[in-house]
Write a protein that holds these residues in place. Structure first.
Motif, mmCIF file in Angstrom:
data_model
loop_
_atom_site.group_PDB
_atom_site.id
_atom_site.type_symbol
_atom_site.label_atom_id
_atom_site.label_comp_id
_atom_site.label_asym_id
_atom_site.label_seq_id
_atom_site.Cartn_x
_atom_site.Cartn_y
_atom_site.Cartn_z
ATOM 1 N N LEU A 189 8.640 -0.636 16.435
ATOM 2 C CA LEU A 189 9.893 -0.155 15.837
ATOM 3 C C LEU A 189 10.439 -1.137 14.806
ATOM 4 N N VAL A 190 10.289 -2.426 15.076
ATOM 5 C CA VAL A 190 10.765 -3.446 14.137
ATOM 6 C C VAL A 190 10.009 -3.349 12.808
ATOM 7 N N HIS A 191 8.789 -2.832 12.841
ATOM 8 C CA HIS A 191 7.999 -2.717 11.618
ATOM 9 C C HIS A 191 8.555 -1.666 10.653
ATOM 10 N N ILE A 192 9.372 -0.761 11.140
ATOM 11 C CA ILE A 192 9.947 0.251 10.243
ATOM 12 C C ILE A 192 10.821 -0.409 9.177
ATOM 13 N N PRO A 193 11.838 -1.210 9.542
ATOM 14 C CA PRO A 193 12.623 -1.877 8.487
ATOM 15 C C PRO A 193 11.834 -2.935 7.719
ATOM 16 N N LEU A 194 10.905 -3.613 8.395
ATOM 17 C CA LEU A 194 10.117 -4.638 7.702
ATOM 18 C C LEU A 194 9.250 -4.020 6.603
ATOM 19 N N LEU A 195 8.538 -2.944 6.935
ATOM 20 C CA LEU A 195 7.686 -2.284 5.943
ATOM 21 C C LEU A 195 8.514 -1.664 4.826
ATOM 22 N N LEU A 196 9.671 -1.126 5.188
ATOM 23 C CA LEU A 196 10.544 -0.527 4.173
ATOM 24 C C LEU A 196 11.045 -1.592 3.204
ATOM 25 N N PHE A 197 11.384 -2.767 3.716
ATOM 26 C CA PHE A 197 11.847 -3.853 2.852
ATOM 27 C C PHE A 197 10.753 -4.267 1.865
ATOM 28 N N VAL A 198 9.523 -4.421 2.371
ATOM 29 C CA VAL A 198 8.409 -4.812 1.499
ATOM 30 C C VAL A 198 8.135 -3.724 0.469
ATOM 31 N N ALA A 199 8.157 -2.461 0.918
ATOM 32 C CA ALA A 199 7.851 -1.350 0.020
ATOM 33 C C ALA A 199 8.875 -1.220 -1.101
ATOM 34 N N TYR A 227 10.848 -3.696 -2.254
ATOM 35 C CA TYR A 227 11.186 -4.990 -2.860
ATOM 36 C C TYR A 227 10.889 -5.019 -4.357
ATOM 37 N N SER A 228 9.766 -4.467 -4.775
ATOM 38 C CA SER A 228 9.393 -4.478 -6.194
ATOM 39 C C SER A 228 10.383 -3.656 -7.006
ATOM 40 N N LYS A 229 10.723 -4.141 -8.180
ATOM 41 C CA LYS A 229 11.748 -3.505 -9.005
ATOM 42 C C LYS A 229 11.239 -2.242 -9.693
ATOM 43 N N ASN A 230 9.958 -2.201 -10.027
ATOM 44 C CA ASN A 230 9.415 -1.047 -10.735
ATOM 45 C C ASN A 230 7.927 -0.895 -10.444
ATOM 46 N N LEU A 283 5.208 -1.292 -12.387
ATOM 47 C CA LEU A 283 4.336 -2.353 -12.882
ATOM 48 C C LEU A 283 4.393 -3.585 -11.982
ATOM 49 N N GLU A 284 5.588 -3.921 -11.518
ATOM 50 C CA GLU A 284 5.724 -5.088 -10.651
ATOM 51 C C GLU A 284 4.998 -4.876 -9.335
ATOM 52 N N ALA A 285 5.105 -3.670 -8.773
ATOM 53 C CA ALA A 285 4.410 -3.367 -7.518
ATOM 54 C C ALA A 285 2.897 -3.462 -7.686
ATOM 55 N N LEU A 286 2.390 -2.942 -8.806
ATOM 56 C CA LEU A 286 0.950 -3.003 -9.065
ATOM 57 C C LEU A 286 0.482 -4.433 -9.288
ATOM 58 N N GLU A 287 1.306 -5.242 -9.947
ATOM 59 C CA GLU A 287 0.964 -6.647 -10.151
ATOM 60 C C GLU A 287 0.926 -7.392 -8.828
ATOM 61 N N HIS A 288 1.863 -7.083 -7.930
ATOM 62 C CA HIS A 288 1.853 -7.701 -6.599
ATOM 63 C C HIS A 288 0.586 -7.318 -5.839
ATOM 64 N N MET A 289 0.179 -6.052 -5.973
ATOM 65 C CA MET A 289 -1.033 -5.598 -5.299
ATOM 66 C C MET A 289 -2.258 -6.351 -5.834
ATOM 67 N N THR A 293 0.833 -1.204 0.000
ATOM 68 C CA THR A 293 0.000 0.000 0.000
ATOM 69 C C THR A 293 0.865 1.249 0.000
ATOM 70 N N ILE A 294 1.894 1.244 0.839
ATOM 71 C CA ILE A 294 2.808 2.385 0.906
ATOM 72 C C ILE A 294 3.557 2.545 -0.409
ATOM 73 N N ARG A 295 4.063 1.441 -0.971
ATOM 74 C CA ARG A 295 4.845 1.512 -2.211
ATOM 75 C C ARG A 295 4.014 2.075 -3.373
ATOM 76 N N VAL A 296 2.806 1.567 -3.562
ATOM 77 C CA VAL A 296 1.977 2.000 -4.689
ATOM 78 C C VAL A 296 1.624 3.475 -4.562
ATOM 79 N N PHE A 297 1.336 3.924 -3.352
ATOM 80 C CA PHE A 297 0.997 5.337 -3.200
ATOM 81 C C PHE A 297 2.214 6.237 -3.398
#
Length: 368
Positions: free
Chosen positions: A310-320, A322-325, A327-333, A100-104
């Motif tokens: 606090l641990v969610h900060i690096p976890l969410l950043l990694f997920v956000a 992770y997608s290369k571009n 289109l890939e992020a939207l496809e994952h969504m 959600t964060i990445r797509v926005f």
């Protein structure tokens, strides 16, 4: 996090805000690519499917009063099988929040702040979200109560302003040799509405749960109504072929409108700015749910709960990141929107069945 309390009416804003997330900016493109001019019908059918899922979620919460989803999963399934079931929710909610964060962030870069690195925007958003969420559900709900009217006003403005550009020919012929694809597109449509699932995390905090249902359904229908209207408006303005080319059809719709006033000269920029708190609300609820999953799954004591946030900060950043571009992020969504349909069809009914078996067994034991 503190064990805060919510008023029944706050379930409306929590549910609706969690549904009005980035999917409202992107769903039309996916639906039109399958159902063409009948995508608006797919959205209607998806709403019906979503309503069934919403009622199942609500019923699961009522028969497990005082427990949220991670707690009831362990309560129903036991230490080992319960954790196996809960692990599905742990993974899904964490990844969906990051997506959600990445797509926005992509929408922000495309329409507003194209020179700011994605990493910088993502870090700032995640830190602010985690800081707010760590204050508890009452703080989250209070912030959403303030922001919700502005979001609704923007959506009403967008739909009303697009009416003069409607071309009825763009939705014709209706259901002509397209029945199968229309039903097929209803599944991702129902998945896009799945933010109503927040009820299984927020219901336990409601002070008067008997009055929560009407507010819950009100929030559902408000959000579903905007999904239907914006899908219809996008097709009526652009037509199915052009809509397919847009990654964010709702924002392109706002960009195409001329309101005849300098106040909204760049309506798409205005919408993106106003959507920032909207996404904060949705990502905040998902992050709150993810934190609750981690706390219960790992049986973390209250004094250590702030570290889970606090641990969610690096976890969410990694997920956000992770997608290369884009289109890939939207496809994952899109993939996760379909996954949640499967979870609602299988996961939630399974929990309901196990809950009822436990209730019946407990009743029989008392009778004996």
């Amino acid at each position: 996090m503190k064990n805060n309390k919510l008023l029944p009416i706050q379930i409306l804003t929590l549910t609706s805000s969690n549904m009005l997330t980035v999917n409202l900016l992107t769903i039309q493109q996916g639906l039109v690519s399958v159902a063409k001019q009948d995508a608006w019908i797919s959205m209607l059918l998806g709403t019906v499917i979503g309503l069934v899922g919403a009622l199942l979620m609500y019923y699961l919460s009522t028969i497990n009063q005082g427990l949220d989803l991670p707690e009831m999963t362990l309560h129903i399934g036991g230490n080992w099988f319960g954790r196996l079931l809960l692990s599905i929710s742990v993974v899904y909610v964490l990844i969906y929040s990051g997506l959600t964060i990445r797509v926005f962030v992509q929408a922000l870069q495309l329409f507003l702040i194209d020179r700011t690195p994605m990493l910088v925007i993502s870090i700032i958003m995640i830190i602010v979200i985690v800081c707010v969420v760590s204050k508890g559900i009452e703080t989250i709900a209070g912030v959403i109560d303030i922001l919700f009217p502005f979001l609704i006003f923007t959506l009403i403005l967008l739909i009303a302003a697009s009416v003069p550009q409607y071309q009825i020919i763009n939705i014709k012929p209706v259901l002509y040799k397209n029945m199968f694809n229309t039903f097929k597109a209803s599944l991702p449509a129902s998945g896009a509405l799945a933010g109503y699932g927040s009820i299984v995390y927020t219901m336990k905090y409601v002070t008067d749960q008997k009055r929560a249902l009407k507010w819950y359904l009100s929030g559902f229908f408000i959000s579903a109504g905007f999904f239907i209207l914006l899908t219809t408006s996008t097709i009526l303005v652009f037509g199915p072929e052009e809509t397919q080319r847009f990654l964010f059809p709702t924002l392109y719709l706002s960009k195409s409108l001329n309101l005849g006033t300098n106040l909204f000269e760049r309506l798409e920029a205005f919408m993106v700015v106003l959507w920032i708190p909207a996404v904060f609300a949705s990502a905040g609820i998902y992050t709150f749910s993810s934190i609750r999953n981690f706390i219960v799954f790992f049986n973390i004591k209250p004094k250590y709960e702030k570290y889970v946030a606090l641990v969610h900060i690096p976890l969410l950043l990694f997920v956000a990141m992770y997608s290369k571009n884009q289109l890939e992020a939207l496809e994952h969504m899109k993939s996760f929107d379909l996954i949640v349909v499967g979870l609602i069809i299988v996961y939630i009914p399974l929990l309901i069945i196990l809950s009822l078996i436990r209730i019946v067994s407990k009743s029989n034991w008392k009778t004996c």
